[in-house]
Design a protein around this motif. Sequence first.
Motif, PDB file in Angstrom:
ATOM      1  N   SER A   1     107.947  43.318  46.244  1.00 51.47           N
ATOM      2  CA  SER A   1     106.839  44.968  47.210  1.00 51.47           C
ATOM      3  C   SER A   1     107.611  45.109  48.246  1.00 51.47           C
ATOM      4  O   SER A   1     107.616  46.095  48.285  1.00 51.47           O
ATOM      5  CB  SER A   1     105.754  43.229  48.038  1.00 51.47           C
ATOM      6  OG  SER A   1     104.409  43.734  46.910  1.00 51.47           O
TER       7      SER A   1
ATOM      8  N   ALA B   1     109.673  46.766  47.618  1.00 55.63           N
ATOM      9  CA  ALA B   1     108.839  48.770  47.387  1.00 55.63           C
ATOM     10  C   ALA B   1     109.128  49.573  48.102  1.00 55.63           C
ATOM     11  O   ALA B   1     107.943  50.117  48.640  1.00 55.63           O
ATOM     12  CB  ALA B   1     108.025  48.520  46.244  1.00 55.63           C
TER      13      ALA B   1
ATOM     14  N   ASP C   1     100.954  45.528  47.879  1.00 51.91           N
ATOM     15  CA  ASP C   1     101.389  46.378  49.141  1.00 51.91           C
ATOM     16  C   ASP C   1     101.043  47.246  49.098  1.00 51.91           C
ATOM     17  O   ASP C   1     100.447  47.927  48.423  1.00 51.91           O
ATOM     18  CB  ASP C   1     102.499  45.062  48.694  1.00 51.91           C
ATOM     19  CG  ASP C   1     102.953  46.823  47.581  1.00 51.91           C
ATOM     20  OD1 ASP C   1     102.656  47.688  47.222  1.00 51.91           O
ATOM     21  OD2 ASP C   1     103.807  45.755  46.058  1.00 51.91           O
TER      22      ASP C   1
ATOM     23  N   MET D   1     103.427  52.116  41.918  1.00 56.38           N
ATOM     24  CA  MET D   1     103.975  52.866  40.351  1.00 56.38           C
ATOM     25  C   MET D   1     102.719  53.294  39.811  1.00 56.38           C
ATOM     26  O   MET D   1     101.527  53.685  40.005  1.00 56.38           O
ATOM     27  CB  MET D   1     103.684  51.487  38.962  1.00 56.38           C
ATOM     28  CG  MET D   1     104.636  50.428  39.902  1.00 56.38           C
ATOM     29  SD  MET D   1     104.943  48.782  38.155  1.00 56.38           S
ATOM     30  CE  MET D   1     106.168  47.965  38.872  1.00 56.38           C
TER      31      MET D   1
ATOM     32  N   ALA E   1     107.677  47.731  33.147  1.00 59.69           N
ATOM     33  CA  ALA E   1     107.604  47.227  33.888  1.00 59.69           C
ATOM     34  C   ALA E   1     107.739  45.987  33.496  1.00 59.69           C
ATOM     35  O   ALA E   1     108.021  44.907  34.142  1.00 59.69           O
ATOM     36  CB  ALA E   1     107.309  46.665  35.097  1.00 59.69           C
TER      37      ALA E   1
ATOM     38  N   SER F   1     113.743  45.536  31.784  1.00 63.62           N
ATOM     39  CA  SER F   1     113.548  47.304  32.593  1.00 63.62           C
ATOM     40  C   SER F   1     113.292  46.958  34.356  1.00 63.62           C
ATOM     41  O   SER F   1     113.584  46.405  35.242  1.00 63.62           O
ATOM     42  CB  SER F   1     111.822  48.161  31.981  1.00 63.62           C
ATOM     43  OG  SER F   1     111.276  46.897  33.102  1.00 63.62           O
ATOM     44  N   THR F   2     114.728  47.629  35.016  1.00 61.51           N
ATOM     45  CA  THR F   2     114.929  47.214  36.596  1.00 61.51           C
ATOM     46  C   THR F   2     114.766  48.898  36.885  1.00 61.51           C
ATOM     47  O   THR F   2     115.797  49.139  36.034  1.00 61.51           O
ATOM     48  CB  THR F   2     115.579  46.107  37.147  1.00 61.51           C
ATOM     49  OG1 THR F   2     115.898  46.378  38.249  1.00 61.51           O
ATOM     50  CG2 THR F   2     117.246  46.806  36.692  1.00 61.51           C
TER      51      THR F   2
ATOM     52  N   LYS G   1     115.913  49.109  40.052  1.00 59.10           N
ATOM     53  CA  LYS G   1     116.741  48.911  40.953  1.00 59.10           C
ATOM     54  C   LYS G   1     118.623  48.749  40.702  1.00 59.10           C
ATOM     55  O   LYS G   1     119.219  48.628  41.525  1.00 59.10           O
ATOM     56  CB  LYS G   1     116.571  47.688  41.270  1.00 59.10           C
ATOM     57  CG  LYS G   1     115.480  47.276  42.043  1.00 59.10           C
ATOM     58  CD  LYS G   1     114.794  46.075  42.269  1.00 59.10           C
ATOM     59  CE  LYS G   1     113.476  46.204  42.517  1.00 59.10           C
ATOM     60  NZ  LYS G   1     112.646  44.951  42.712  1.00 59.10           N
TER      61      LYS G   1
ATOM     62  N   GLY H   1     115.349  42.057  43.935  1.00 63.59           N
ATOM     63  CA  GLY H   1     115.376  42.296  42.891  1.00 63.59           C
ATOM     64  C   GLY H   1     116.779  42.665  42.301  1.00 63.59           C
ATOM     65  O   GLY H   1     116.924  43.974  42.588  1.00 63.59           O
TER      66      GLY H   1
ATOM     67  N   ARG I   1     117.012  42.066  37.885  1.00 63.18           N
ATOM     68  CA  ARG I   1     117.438  41.615  36.627  1.00 63.18           C
ATOM     69  C   ARG I   1     116.848  41.904  35.774  1.00 63.18           C
ATOM     70  O   ARG I   1     116.751  42.145  35.028  1.00 63.18           O
ATOM     71  CB  ARG I   1     117.517  39.792  36.748  1.00 63.18           C
ATOM     72  CG  ARG I   1     118.545  39.627  37.762  1.00 63.18           C
ATOM     73  CD  ARG I   1     117.731  37.734  37.863  1.00 63.18           C
ATOM     74  NE  ARG I   1     116.603  38.568  38.558  1.00 63.18           N
ATOM     75  CZ  ARG I   1     115.237  37.018  38.011  1.00 63.18           C
ATOM     76  NH1 ARG I   1     116.176  36.070  38.266  1.00 63.18           N
ATOM     77  NH2 ARG I   1     114.405  37.790  39.089  1.00 63.18           N
TER      78      ARG I   1
ATOM     79  N   GLU J   1     113.545  41.501  34.864  1.00 66.84           N
ATOM     80  CA  GLU J   1     113.525  39.815  34.650  1.00 66.84           C
ATOM     81  C   GLU J   1     112.579  39.304  34.832  1.00 66.84           C
ATOM     82  O   GLU J   1     111.819  38.752  34.451  1.00 66.84           O
ATOM     83  CB  GLU J   1     114.361  38.415  34.846  1.00 66.84           C
ATOM     84  CG  GLU J   1     115.053  37.555  33.457  1.00 66.84           C
ATOM     85  CD  GLU J   1     115.993  36.951  34.038  1.00 66.84           C
ATOM     86  OE1 GLU J   1     116.922  37.442  32.591  1.00 66.84           O
ATOM     87  OE2 GLU J   1     116.892  36.220  34.461  1.00 66.84           O
ATOM     88  N   ALA J   2     111.827  39.066  36.313  1.00 66.20           N
ATOM     89  CA  ALA J   2     110.463  37.837  36.573  1.00 66.20           C
ATOM     90  C   ALA J   2     109.621  38.924  35.889  1.00 66.20           C
ATOM     91  O   ALA J   2     108.116  37.732  35.830  1.00 66.20           O
ATOM     92  CB  ALA J   2     110.558  38.382  38.536  1.00 66.20           C
ATOM     93  N   LEU J   3     108.401  40.039  36.209  1.00 61.89           N
ATOM     94  CA  LEU J   3     107.281  40.354  35.820  1.00 61.89           C
ATOM     95  C   LEU J   3     106.806  40.174  34.164  1.00 61.89           C
ATOM     96  O   LEU J   3     106.335  39.702  33.880  1.00 61.89           O
ATOM     97  CB  LEU J   3     106.999  42.391  35.802  1.00 61.89           C
ATOM     98  CG  LEU J   3     107.294  42.331  37.040  1.00 61.89           C
ATOM     99  CD1 LEU J   3     106.583  43.907  37.659  1.00 61.89           C
ATOM    100  CD2 LEU J   3     106.102  41.541  38.128  1.00 61.89           C
TER     101      LEU J   3
ATOM    102  N   LEU K   1     100.269  48.843  45.384  1.00 63.71           N
ATOM    103  CA  LEU K   1     100.273  47.990  44.099  1.00 63.71           C
ATOM    104  C   LEU K   1      99.726  46.879  44.455  1.00 63.71           C
ATOM    105  O   LEU K   1     100.194  46.110  45.517  1.00 63.71           O
ATOM    106  CB  LEU K   1     101.740  47.742  42.753  1.00 63.71           C
ATOM    107  CG  LEU K   1     101.754  47.259  42.175  1.00 63.71           C
ATOM    108  CD1 LEU K   1     101.315  48.321  40.819  1.00 63.71           C
ATOM    109  CD2 LEU K   1     102.674  46.622  41.569  1.00 63.71           C
TER     110      LEU K   1
HETATM  111  N1  LIG Z   1     105.417  45.961  43.995  1.00 59.91           N
HETATM  112  C1  LIG Z   1     105.816  47.135  43.231  1.00 59.91           C
HETATM  113  N2  LIG Z   1     105.995  48.608  43.802  1.00 59.91           N
HETATM  114  C2  LIG Z   1     106.300  49.325  43.191  1.00 59.91           C
HETATM  115  N3  LIG Z   1     107.201  48.040  42.082  1.00 59.91           N
HETATM  116  C3  LIG Z   1     107.514  47.518  42.057  1.00 59.91           C
HETATM  117  C4  LIG Z   1     106.134  46.886  41.882  1.00 59.91           C
HETATM  118  N4  LIG Z   1     106.885  45.323  41.164  1.00 59.91           N
HETATM  119  C5  LIG Z   1     107.798  45.814  40.195  1.00 59.91           C
HETATM  120  N5  LIG Z   1     108.297  47.353  40.271  1.00 59.91           N
HETATM  121  C6  LIG Z   1     109.444  47.644  39.917  1.00 59.91           C
HETATM  122  O1  LIG Z   1     108.880  47.206  38.396  1.00 59.91           O
HETATM  123  C7  LIG Z   1     110.242  46.453  38.376  1.00 59.91           C
HETATM  124  C8  LIG Z   1     110.245  45.311  37.387  1.00 59.91           C
HETATM  125  O2  LIG Z   1     110.302  44.217  38.572  1.00 59.91           O
HETATM  126  P1  LIG Z   1     110.839  42.552  38.224  1.00 59.91           P
HETATM  127  O3  LIG Z   1     110.300  41.836  38.892  1.00 59.91           O
HETATM  128  O4  LIG Z   1     110.703  42.143  36.936  1.00 59.91           O
HETATM  129  O5  LIG Z   1     112.616  43.343  38.111  1.00 59.91           O
HETATM  130  P2  LIG Z   1     113.214  43.512  38.681  1.00 59.91           P
HETATM  131  O6  LIG Z   1     112.800  43.298  41.188  1.00 59.91           O
HETATM  132  O7  LIG Z   1     113.816  45.021  38.743  1.00 59.91           O
HETATM  133  O8  LIG Z   1     114.112  42.194  39.209  1.00 59.91           O
HETATM  134  P3  LIG Z   1     114.032  40.539  39.291  1.00 59.91           P
HETATM  135  O9  LIG Z   1     113.682  39.822  37.968  1.00 59.91           O
HETATM  136  O10 LIG Z   1     115.629  39.950  39.266  1.00 59.91           O
HETATM  137  O11 LIG Z   1     113.034  39.892  40.423  1.00 59.91           O
HETATM  138  C9  LIG Z   1     111.132  46.400  39.014  1.00 59.91           C
HETATM  139  O12 LIG Z   1     112.340  47.325  39.160  1.00 59.91           O
HETATM  140  C10 LIG Z   1     110.128  48.132  40.331  1.00 59.91           C
HETATM  141  O13 LIG Z   1     110.894  48.630  39.617  1.00 59.91           O
END
Ligand SMILES: Nc1ncnc2c1ncn2[C@@H]1O[C@H](COP(=O)(O)OP(=O)(O)OP(=O)(O)O)[C@@H](O)[C@H]1O
Lengths: 546, 379
Positions: free
Chosen positions: A34, A37, A58, A63, A71, A76-77, A79, A93, A95, A97-99, A119
């Motif tokens: 969040s 974003a 948030d 998205m 996502a 897939s990022t 960033k 973030g 990597r 990897e989180a989602l 979102l």
């Molecule tokens: N709350 C949100 N609002 C807008 N876009 C989001 C949101 N959450 C995730 N995303 C999108 O989804 C992508 C994947 O999120 P994810 O947390 O898996 O990876 P990350 O944040 O890029 O890296 P990490 O895994 O290190 O946190 C993000 O790069 C972002 O583009």
Amino acid sequence: MTIKLLPDDLINKIAAGEVIERPASVVKELVENSLDAGATRVMVEVQEAGKKLISVADNGSGMTEAETKLALQRHSTSKITSADDLFAIKTLGFRGEALPSIASVAKMELAPNPAGQGLTAEVKTLFYNTPARKKFLKSNATEMGHIGDIIAKYALARPAVAFRLTADGKVLLNSPGTGNLLDAVLAVYGPELTRELVPVDHPFRSGRVHGLISRPTISRLDKNYETFFVNGRYVKNFLLNRALEEAYRTLIPNGRYPVAILFVEIDPAQVDVNVHPTKREVKFADNTMVMQAVREAVQVALEVTGKDMGADAGIDAGGEMVEIGSNDQLPISGFETGLQTLITASNSESTELSVDPAQPLTPIYQLMPTYIVATDGRELVLIDQHAAHERTLYDQLSGKKTAGASQILLVPETIELSVGETLALMSNLDNLKCFGFEIAEFGSNSFIVRAVPAVSAKIPAKQLLHDIVTELLEEGGSTQLEVKKENIRKLVACHSAIKAGERLTPLEMAGLIRALFLTENPLTCPHGRPTMIRISQAELTKMFGR
Amino acid sequence: MEFNCEKKELQTGVSMIEKIVSTRSTLPIIGNLLFEAQKNSIKISANNLEIGMELSIKATVSKEGSALLPAKTLSGIVSKLPETKIGFKLGENSTIKINYDQSHFNLHALPADEFPALNKVKEGKTFNISPETLHSMIKQTIFAVSGSEEKYVLTGVLLEAGKSSQAGDQTNVRLVATDGYRLAKRGEKIELKSDPGISVIVPAKALSELAKIIDGRDKGEVKIHVSNEQISFRYDDVYLVSRLIQGQFPDYRQVIPKKSATKITLSASEMLRAAERAAVIAAGSANVSAFEVRGGKLYITANTPDVGSVTEVIAADVKGVEKARVSFNIRLITDVLNVIDAEMVTLELGEGLSPGVIKPEGQTEYLYIVMPIRTQEAA
Ligand SMILES: Nc1ncnc2c1ncn2[C@@H]1O[C@H](COP(=O)(O)OP(=O)(O)OP(=O)(O)O)[C@@H](O)[C@H]1O
Ligand SMILES: [Mg+2]
Ligand SMILES: [Zn+2]
């Protein structure tokens, strides 16, 4: 043996094991997303400490439906795009990897706000498919504590973002998002603590250290109140803790820790955040530089407050004080405290104050609680309780009868020391025994304590000896570990004396004053610092311009 | 929420519960009292996250409901209200109107659902004890806890309920406290339906709050519940819950001396007064005072250079051998004499530098052990 490529969902589960340890890890990853974003409002809701539901809503960039699918794919990022970017990360973030990790161990839904902004991520039945992990979850209270911690840290990290944490319908934390760090601190720690903080702002070669730290008059028993953010990211780095603690070294009691909310802003090329799967650890290219910057920043800030509390106390105290928000923003508890002062003030009206002629000085009040405010009816006297007690103990340690008196312990205690400490203790054993310690060697680097100096009987034996040994080591250095008997006497007196911040009853204050005036030199402590400051009537007249 | 109640009821309730409200809090919300109006009573709760308390006061409730009121402000107001019926009414924009006679206060209230609910002890071991007994047990032990947070387990009091593993100990509930230099143990034999097998460390703060609640009360029983993490006490309408201190309490059985060489019996009040006078002089020399048993008397002496000296002589019934000088911190002696109710006390001394044991005469339930001081004269 056949070697196979792991299927994707298994890879995700393995990664999840590293990233998602408990409900709080989910909260952390979602909140970070969040923030990345650009959200200015983050509302976190959990049920059953996140075991049943975690929802993070948030008002960030949001998205599209299509993006929500993407996502969830590994790596897939939005960033970073190239390896070069990895060395200059500005987002939390990176990597991708989180989602996917969360989605592999829970039911997850990403719901873009229909209005286009923001979102909502919902995570249900965490660890439904990994029972082993589920079994290791702690009680709801413990897991909730971790979640609260994460939100508190981010509320501090981003004062401009409004956070709200709700647990099973109850609001646990609500930060206003005004952009003022003090407002965030107030929401997290409450007014008592907030009042005791002073600002830090210090540039260094590759950046800046800023934030808030506690006055030396307060301290905490653990390091949990030492919070560091490096480029906006909450980190744990023991070097930063150490630098901070060093700056407080002589100012707060041993074994106690300051409160600090410190931001280290540093050239991203100078720090590596990709050293741990949860991103909580960082590596600096130049540790020494960062440590020195923190130490200096804190020292400078403390020096300013030190002056504030010293000679000019009461006259110009407002100068460097932190102002807690402006009046109309003062939360309800602030109002309450104000009212409380009124109430106590009117309560004490009826008590008559009189000077006890049998006492050298009559104590009136314990300030901060470090100084005894006293008077003989003519002059106003401020007594430093530690220095005063130190002086009386020092004199008792010189007396023929009590010099070597040993208070025997109920149960002997063993104490373990480092090699250096052992050497320092051994070199000074005879002198320590002179003042009442009974210590015997008990295997390598370990000792058994049977008795302590009779003057020290209020202090736990282990703590006393450890404190003294630590100082011996510092004082002696490595070349000459043995210090003079006189120094040992000072050390014993210092570490057995009441510390700044300890509350005393009126009787104890009166007793201390009486004992002080029985000593050879009541006006200074064994280190030569003053035990009291007198303000005469003439000085008062002058100060008030009468 | 709307109700009215007698000022006296309200004041008793608020002043009892207000003490556990934390003013040094990281969570401002817990500086409040939760008021819940239901049927014919008001439930007031406080929670400082270590200790929680809940009690009820009688009231006429015209509208059920709940609200959070700032504890310190409220208690400041309540103590000054006239002795009459006090009305409470929760109005719009969460203001509480407190009215009495023709006057009123408006206090800002917070929504009740923000309050952290008391975590009650739902299951665990349990036993009942009379409030009088418990009060005296607390009083006789709590003073011996350590004041230093550094030695955390010693800031609590060990509570044991169940058979003692120690030979000759007939008690089945015991409180034990120590600061590493002295130890106070008080046992009691009460009626237990079954052996609850409890051994936990209770924060001294919780016991001192409990002592205030049951002080002077002799009816009914205190119901105690113990889980792995918490202990609760219920007496009358008052419920107190505290977390437990986790850790290893020192094994007190090991330090109780098995035999003594000298045993003297003397008046508790005479000994206390003598000790207090000696303490005035001893204050200048680390509280060191010498004890000596000679010719049917106990001698307590102290001296401080440049101040003076004192010799107190108390008649005593002496059994066993006479005792050469042994020194104690006189403060550790006055501490215990202040809480012993008996007319006569016995002081038992061993050979050389062994611990002193003080007991009320003829009672085996109470025991106080104090470690001696080695002085250069004695060495
Ligand atoms: N709350 C949100 N609002 C807008 N876009 C989001 C949101 N959450 C995730 N995303 C999108 O989804 C992508 C994947 O999120 P994810 O947390 O898996 O990876 P990350 O944040 O890029 O890296 P990490 O895994 O290190 O946190 C993000 O790069 C972002 O583009
Ligand atoms: Mg992320
Ligand atoms: Zn000192």
